[in-house]
Design an enzyme around this catalytic site. Structure first.
Site, short mmCIF file in Angstrom:
data_model
loop_
_atom_site.label_atom_id
_atom_site.label_comp_id
_atom_site.label_asym_id
_atom_site.label_seq_id
_atom_site.Cartn_x
_atom_site.Cartn_y
_atom_site.Cartn_z
N ILE B 167 -0.73 -28.37 167.31
CA ILE B 167 -0.65 -27.07 167.43
C ILE B 167 0.15 -26.62 168.95
O ILE B 167 0.83 -25.70 169.28
CB ILE B 167 -2.39 -27.85 168.67
N ASP B 168 0.92 -27.97 169.15
CA ASP B 168 2.33 -28.18 169.78
C ASP B 168 3.50 -27.27 169.27
O ASP B 168 3.98 -26.22 169.98
CB ASP B 168 2.54 -29.58 170.41
#
Lengths: 396, 396
Positions: B167-168
């Site tokens: 997700i980063d």
């Protein structure tokens, strides 16, 4: 100017996920995206469940903000039409197996000759060249081959694929990024170029420390379950309510807040836990203390005590909870669209917020070939009788 | 023009992963990226293991193609220098907690007033507004809160975080994409804008069918282990060698090839397995037949038989195998950089291939403050004595 890619014309020949998401993001940013689909069956994702009103919710999730037209790709007249459309296009997206576009007389050489401003973005499993180029590639294959799957799950259990096709989505975003980079270059050079991104390359870009740990340190990273590699306590714990709670409090300031919230401030001076390094060496010990504390409290109490102390933690949400999430509702991330056949369909909202040229869902996902007539008339100014002939001959 | 973002100046104030990867991608595309770090300790990721020559391999994985300068952000003179640099910048990236830039006198209102062409890209856990805006957010929190973590793992086991901070990385890519969209708009309007992307919003964009399945169908998606939701057989199997092999052969043509390769062509006419729907209903049965076949063959034999038949399959690779992968080597995806302190460090190569403006690793990841003098002289034309004064006063 009302959208960041206003006036940009995109031919999206892609199927499945990576390519369509790439086209959808360009569409979200305001480009005129024409999804060119195989006459008859269309994008394969139109046939994946679940369905509503006979339309695939799977296909819909990847194709809003596009128009759809069909082409019989094997017909040389269709290939000629495609080349005519390329003359009008800024961007062409394709994710056929390498060589397929060339077989249709639509390789980079041909297309850039007829439109030197064209940006041709090619997405594939393994890239346009190399020993694996002709292999079939899907998200799961890239997760597995890149080592990412082998890093997901418990040390004593099997490896797991993630709960979404994240390599497809990442590859889509590398495709968009490279395309917009090429668009920026074109503002200055006037010339387009060809882009080659692959699932496997994109997956490998997410390995963070795994490559140097292997090649410089001689250590092979393996699965750690939910235990963080870099700090502790940072793991999933089970509450008295039976829920899973993810807690990340490995830094010294966060650990201090956690210890206070748990009513055990003495932990921060315990030599086993006093520093980041010490806690990492004694991860099992500190995690079992946290687990013991959680085991006697219900989820709401845990989240209130720890969350209010400013320690990152959250319940591992189920989807019925996600769709009610107050932050997501506030940010307009769960929205409803009006589909011409399926009716009201809930979906994710637009992800990127731009202050001056906001994105929006301007078009619901199209039905197969819904805009064939519109596009042939818009892009190529073909007469209705000419379009009718092409349809009668099953070219479009 | 040798790179797609040549001449574009970026101030990268970000820490951890999402922001730094966003800046690194802009750097890979040729922008002049200045990483502005907290004087003394720098980006938090500089302190995460593993280390080589005292330098963090973790921090290095996210910061190539940047220069580093330090600022004492709390000093008003440093804030003034920052505003001076903003006057020269095209793009500013930041991922402080919402409100922090405003406290430094560097909110969007102030910065756009002194540089109307500025694009200010803000990455955060939950977005700049809404009830959760002030909560601390990390990749794992977004995986858990978005429902993605709850979809990862077996139905009878715990949920798992994926083996990387995906997700980063996705948020980084949305940040890059929005920034380049704004850059395209600026070519036409002459004006910059503010961008707001968040981990949670980015995570939710990856839910594919989960939202409509919940809100339109009233069904809550849950973990399926490695069993594909949409077709069968598509799962992980164990070979006689003890390896895990991922096999995806759910479509009719692929299932026919698999059945032939297994020497069991009769499976395709078995009513339990004759159609996509039938196989999905009888997934456990067809998978146990495949597992039985795999159990008696070693991995090489399995891959040769099935792979040569054109069925997508691969061993779930370990990292020691990944770094030797012939396709990755061919594509230059595992490379070595020369770091000024740590020496030779292996890392992932550049991910996106552009035919006319190829990307490259022009700079190794910088040491903390390595380019403070260079940048103050380059960007602001400060004299060496003025720079020395700022250093003596611990402003930079």
């Amino acid at each position: 100017m009302t959208s960041p890619l206003q006036g940009i014309k995109v031919l999206d020949l892609t199927r499945f996920i990576a390519g369509p998401h790439c086209g959808m993001i360009l569409g979200d940013m305001g480009a005129d995206v024409v999804k060119v689909e195989k006459k008859g069956s269309g994008d394969d994702s139109r046939h994946f469940p679940p369905f509503q009103g006979g339309e695939s919710l799977y296909g819909m999730a990847l194709n809003r903000n596009k128009r759809s037209m069909t082409l019989n790709f094997r017909d040389p007249r269709a290939q000629e039409l495609l080349r005519d459309m390329v003359r009008q296009a800024d961007i062409l997206l394709e994710n056929f197996r390498p060589g397929t576009m060339e077989q249709m007389g639509c390789g980079w050489k041909e297309l850039s000759a007829i439109n030197p401003r064209l940006i041709m973005t090619r997405l594939s499993g393994f890239g346009q060249d190399g020993p694996y180029a002709q292999r079939p590639g899907f998200d799961g294959i890239a997760q597995a081959m890149s080592g990412l799957m082998g890093l997901t799950g418990s040390p004593d259990g099997p490896p797991y694929l993630a709960g979404t096709f994240y390599i497809d989505y990442m590859t889509a975003m590398y495709g968009v990024t490279a395309t917009l980079g090429a668009l920026n270059a074109r503002h200055l050079t006037g010339k387009g170029q060809m882009i080659d991104v692959s699932l496997l390359d994109s997956a490998v870009s997410l390995l963070t420390t795994a490559i140097p740990t292997q090649l410089n340190k001689g250590e092979t990273l393996t699965r750690t379950g939910n235990r963080d590699r870099y700090s502790s306590p940072a793991n999933v714990f089970k509450t008295a309510s039976g829920d899973f709670v993810l807690l990340l409090s490995g830094t010294n300031p966060l650990f201090r807040r956690l210890a206070d919230a748990m009513g055990q401030p003495e932990l921060v001076v315990d030599p086993r836990f006093a520093t980041v390094d010490a806690r990492l060496r004694n991860a099992a010990a500190i995690e079992s203390i946290v687990q013991a504390w959680m085991s006697t409290r219900d989820t709401d109490a845990v989240l209130a005590l720890i969350g209010n102390a400013g320690v990152p933690c959250t319940k591992v949400a189920t989807i019925d909870e996600v769709v009610e999430n107050a932050q997501l509702r506030h940010r307009n991330q769960i929205v409803e669209i009006d589909h011409p056949v399926a009716g009201k369909v809930s979906t994710a909202g637009v992800t990127m917020k731009l202050s001056d040229t906001p994105l929006e869902i301007r078009r619901p996902p199209p039905t197969l070939g819904q805009h064939t007539v519109d596009v042939l008339s818009d892009w190529l100014s073909l007469s209705s009788s000419r379009i009718r002939d092409l349809m009668d001959d099953a070219v479009v």
